[in-house]
Write an enzyme that holds these catalytic residues in place. Sequence first.
Site, short mmCIF file in Angstrom:
data_model
loop_
_atom_site.label_atom_id
_atom_site.label_comp_id
_atom_site.label_asym_id
_atom_site.label_seq_id
_atom_site.Cartn_x
_atom_site.Cartn_y
_atom_site.Cartn_z
N GLU A 105 0.78 -1.23 0.00
CA GLU A 105 0.00 0.00 0.00
C GLU A 105 0.82 1.29 0.00
O GLU A 105 0.37 2.30 -0.53
CB GLU A 105 -0.92 0.00 1.23
CG GLU A 105 -1.96 -1.10 1.26
CD GLU A 105 -3.00 -0.94 0.17
OE1 GLU A 105 -3.37 0.20 -0.16
OE2 GLU A 105 -3.40 -1.98 -0.40
N SER A 107 -43.26 -38.36 36.67
CA SER A 107 -42.97 -38.71 38.07
C SER A 107 -41.83 -37.90 38.67
O SER A 107 -41.64 -37.91 39.89
CB SER A 107 -42.64 -40.21 38.17
OG SER A 107 -43.78 -40.99 37.89
#
Length: 845
Positions: A91, A477
């Site tokens: 860059e 149960s």
Amino acid sequence: MKAPGRRWLVLLAGLASVAAMGIVSAVIGAYYYVAPGLPAAETIREIPLQIPLRIFSRDGRLIEEVGERRRILVTYDELPQFVVDAFVAAEDRRFFDHPGVDYQGVLRAGLNFLASGSLSQGGSTITQQLARDYFLTRERLFTRKLREAFLAYKIEQEFSKQEIMALFVNKMFFGQRAYGVAAAAQVYFGKPLAEINVAEAATLAGVLPAPSDYNPVRSPANASMRRAYVLDRMNELGFITDEQFDEATAYPLVSQLHGTANDLSAPYVAEMVRREMLDRYGDATYAAGYRVLTTVDSRMQEAANYALRNGLLQFSHRRGYRGPVGSLEGDLQILQRPYEEWPDELKVNLQAYTNPGGLSVAVVTAVNDDNSAGIVLQDGSRIVLPWRGISWARSFIDSETTGPAPEKAGDVLKAGDVIYVMPLKGGGYALAQVPQAQGAVVAIDPNDGAISALAGGFDFSISKFNRATQAARQPGSSFKPFIYSAALEQGNTPATIVMDAPVVINSSELEAVWRPVNYSGRFYGEQRLREALVRSMNLASVRLLLNNTGIGNAVRHLAPFGFGDAALPRNGSLALGGGNATPLDMAQAYSVFANGGYSIKPYVIDAIIGPDDEVLYRAGPSVVCRECEAPANAEAGAAPLSLEQMAEVAMSYKPDATAAPELYTGVGLAPRVISEQNAYLISDMMRDVILRGTGRRALVLGRRDLSGKTGTSNDRRDAWFGGFNADLSAVVYVGYDNFEPLGPGEEGSRTALPIWIDFMRGALKGAPEHALPMPEGIVSVKISKSTGCPAKASDPAADTMFEIFMADNVPQCEIVETPTDPFNTAETPESAEDETKDEDEEPLF
């Protein structure tokens, strides 16, 4: 020099000076033209980057990142040098030399403008790109370029080069929702930034000019071209040697998308957190950089994940093999060749299959004479599937029926079948399939309600429905202990005799005539409460509710446990868990027994930390504190301690909330909802469920501090097991989302209990046994097994046992003494048969 030459030289010098002055004037004029609209460079520090929500376990392991943008902030010191070099080469080669604007780049851009008549993107330094991404747009206007240049200069005056580079690599977009180089490393390579190599750094640097087109997932060809360019530039600038250049160039380019590098799998917890954060902070949840510390314990969560998946896979094996998930078409002889020679289309077809629940996808290449099968996994590795990993696969017929056991591998598999396989603990693989049944595991700390582990299904990617918090099903149960607790509150005892006999009730809410039955279809006559609970007797439990307790009394007793109205039907089915409750509801309610009688509220978020490391929220749960309760025998108006008395007890004095309320200001105390004695008696009865009742499989854990209860709803649609010690309350649920029956033999003790055992084995590994001690007010009395009354001297030893009672509620039975017969005139039977016999353990309801 001749006069004309000198004149031309002077003229050129004058023109140059005028031009220079013009340029300077133009620059100054341009600056004053755009300066009023330029933001201050230091405001970059105040502009927050969009950082996703990050969710952690209580021991700091990353669970999930949630947000549109994936971003992991890094400092300059955390950047490998070759990463910096790659961005500089790609860059801005003079980044460390120019003042923000590179005149050489400007000249190149100017010459391009004169040649083409249009502005290009070239000439922008890293600092200029940073200025543009923070403050400007990408429109190609001359005024934008001017603003960009002046902003870059101002940024260079405010920040060091190292700070600018760090801002740049954290800000930029790299494609595939990755913002910042560290997130990009994770997304494209599945590794932290510190672990990438030169080739991968060059790939990332090459992405920036066009992230959507140059990323290796979208376009491997473009990414390879850009990587070659960056590596060439790095070599030219002396950042890498020729040897490093050759090595990086030869490194294969990986075209694969990776997810977040999560340390812990808890997706259902992450979704719970996401919803709560969205309620608190709205859309800022996804971008403000919040961090959430949850209550989840990573070791327990891993145990929950393993236990649930393993249990559901085992259940799926019992219900029959549904066949391969697909098949590969075409010339199957190609499967015998090395994976590298397979056509790309064949590889792509195999890669298209997902891997739910930790299963692996494979294709069958051959069925061998020894009843093994050759398979190839998605990564190309070849393995052999032995017969022991195939022999379970009876064919699935329907939810009630399976076919005969296979006799050979060919009865199950053929070449070209795409199948799932699961890794085995001892090594190797076994045939598997994605379970159609689902389930949940949830565990909470009974002392404050912190959710320690939660798994809401087999795989979050398959179904996001959280069964731990959203599946309101009949607990069967497993609900009975709460009914028995209510019965104790109404004066019953563990030795109270109830009749286990047929019950017929006219009820418009249930059926015209409701006839509950025991699971076995048998009736057991008179039974003590302890035995009725241990053996999960339905009829005895219904009679206990209707005759000995009262529905209204039971509902009022149970509401403080945390149950909603849906869990508390106002009819006889309440005794059999006929309402609807979630696994989290059940774990919360069992905590009341585990902690000695206090009601706690589950929570999962322990703390919320803001983007500036400030603590925005800290959980303040109501905690169990027995020491905070005023002693029952405390005297009102007792004289304060003298100085001498204080000195004597200074090191051992533990004032309760009545004696020193100022010490407990701001501390939420969990309210007591049942007595400590009630909680202890129920816990002790539930301990017998594990020691000798329907939960006795849990004895394999080798612990004596566990209490629990099995549960199965009508038609075996839901299987449950819940249990606890003083440190952990955990519940397991298994069932189909569409309410189909689980199938023959699938009850709580077979389907849910093994999952609970696997979870508790991992969750309590290394933890000492911890059951609540017997509280004051409990006495042990020798009783008659058959009558439940205190034993008489004449009772046979085989008919006596010790039972525990609340001290103020020991049975007072009327004793009718038989007159003595001094002349021995009464007939004596030739033989007396002991009518006490061991009954088969009653399976759950």
